[in-house]
Write a protein that holds these residues in place. Structure first.
Motif, short mmCIF file in Angstrom:
data_model
loop_
_atom_site.label_atom_id
_atom_site.label_comp_id
_atom_site.label_asym_id
_atom_site.label_seq_id
_atom_site.Cartn_x
_atom_site.Cartn_y
_atom_site.Cartn_z
N SER A 49 0.74 -1.06 0.03
CA SER A 49 0.26 0.24 0.41
C SER A 49 0.53 1.57 -0.10
N ALA A 50 2.31 1.23 0.87
CA ALA A 50 3.19 2.68 0.49
C ALA A 50 3.74 2.08 -1.16
N LEU A 51 3.57 1.54 -1.80
CA LEU A 51 3.71 1.71 -3.85
C LEU A 51 3.21 3.06 -3.94
N VAL A 52 4.28 3.68 -5.07
CA VAL A 52 4.03 4.58 -5.94
C VAL A 52 2.41 4.44 -6.44
N ALA A 53 2.75 3.51 -7.19
CA ALA A 53 0.87 3.30 -7.94
C ALA A 53 0.52 1.92 -7.05
N PRO A 54 0.31 1.72 -6.00
CA PRO A 54 -0.53 0.14 -5.31
C PRO A 54 -1.81 -1.02 -6.65
N ASP A 55 -2.56 -0.07 -7.29
CA ASP A 55 -3.51 -1.10 -8.03
C ASP A 55 -2.81 -1.34 -9.38
N ALA A 66 11.59 -16.97 8.08
CA ALA A 66 11.21 -17.81 8.53
C ALA A 66 10.20 -19.26 7.44
N ARG A 67 10.90 -18.98 6.14
CA ARG A 67 10.44 -19.93 4.83
C ARG A 67 9.44 -19.41 4.45
N LEU A 68 8.61 -18.38 4.59
CA LEU A 68 8.12 -17.56 3.81
C LEU A 68 7.77 -17.02 2.41
N ILE A 69 7.11 -16.86 1.62
CA ILE A 69 6.59 -16.02 0.52
C ILE A 69 5.34 -15.10 0.88
N GLU A 70 5.52 -14.04 0.63
CA GLU A 70 3.79 -13.63 0.51
C GLU A 70 4.14 -12.56 -0.91
N VAL A 71 3.08 -12.80 -1.51
CA VAL A 71 2.51 -12.34 -3.15
C VAL A 71 1.22 -11.63 -2.83
N VAL A 72 1.62 -10.04 -2.89
CA VAL A 72 0.36 -9.01 -2.99
C VAL A 72 0.40 -8.58 -4.41
N THR A 73 -0.51 -8.50 -4.94
CA THR A 73 -1.19 -7.59 -6.34
C THR A 73 -2.19 -6.43 -6.54
N GLY A 74 -2.62 -5.80 -6.81
CA GLY A 74 -2.92 -4.76 -6.51
C GLY A 74 -4.12 -4.96 -7.64
N THR A 75 -5.35 -4.10 -7.29
CA THR A 75 -6.45 -4.55 -8.38
C THR A 75 -6.38 -3.95 -9.86
N GLU A 76 -5.79 -3.61 -10.06
CA GLU A 76 -5.68 -3.40 -11.67
C GLU A 76 -4.82 -5.25 -12.46
N VAL A 77 -3.87 -5.41 -11.13
CA VAL A 77 -3.05 -6.45 -11.88
C VAL A 77 -4.05 -8.02 -11.42
N ARG A 78 -5.07 -7.76 -10.79
CA ARG A 78 -6.20 -9.05 -9.84
C ARG A 78 -6.39 -9.29 -11.00
N ARG A 79 -7.17 -8.31 -12.27
CA ARG A 79 -7.74 -8.70 -13.53
C ARG A 79 -7.13 -9.40 -14.19
N HIS A 80 -6.22 -9.84 -13.61
CA HIS A 80 -4.76 -10.27 -15.01
C HIS A 80 -4.42 -11.85 -14.44
N LEU A 81 -4.38 -11.37 -13.14
CA LEU A 81 -3.57 -12.60 -12.33
C LEU A 81 -4.36 -13.32 -11.86
#
Length: 127
Positions: A49-55, A66-81
């Protein structure tokens, strides 16, 4: 080399992979490698959310200790991914990490995310 350290060559390779991913799908990519503060998902979402263009952004958080991977996508990205495509990319990263190829796993994961997020070209036929 300590488990959490990246060489300057590693950093350059990851920068190149991020640029290639962005050119592939025209979305912004960010990579955070380090310890998640508190809940890893919450931390990843705060960073995103702190990125310049989070959407229009994808953030990949990797907490090696901790052997963790998290992927967060913006609303525009979720239309394709889709969630399934993100999951496949995470599995590819985990497999490479387990084989001792941290940088290669990140590069492969970024590439897969970008390929899946690439907007499909639609042919319009005049009627």
């Amino acid at each position: 080399m300590a488990a959490g350290e990246l060489t300057s060559r590693d950093r350059a390779e990851l920068d190149k992979a991020i640029r290639a991913a962005e050119q592939t799908c025209r979305f912004e990519f960010s990579l955070f490698i380090g310890s998640a503060q508190g809940d890893s998902r919450d931390h990843a979402e705060r960073l995103h959310s702190a990125l310049v263009a989070p959407d229009r952004s994808v953030l990949v958080l990797v907490d090696r200790s901790a052997r963790l991977i998290e992927v967060v996508t913006g609303t525009e990205v979720r239309r394709h991914l889709t969630d399934r495509e993100v999951e496949l990319s995470v599995i590819a990263m985990q497999s490479a990490f387990a084989a001792g190829d941290f940088v290669g796993g990140l590069k492969r994961g970024l590439s897969m995310l970008a390929e899946h997020a690439r907007p499909q070209n639609t042919l319009h036929a005049g009627v």
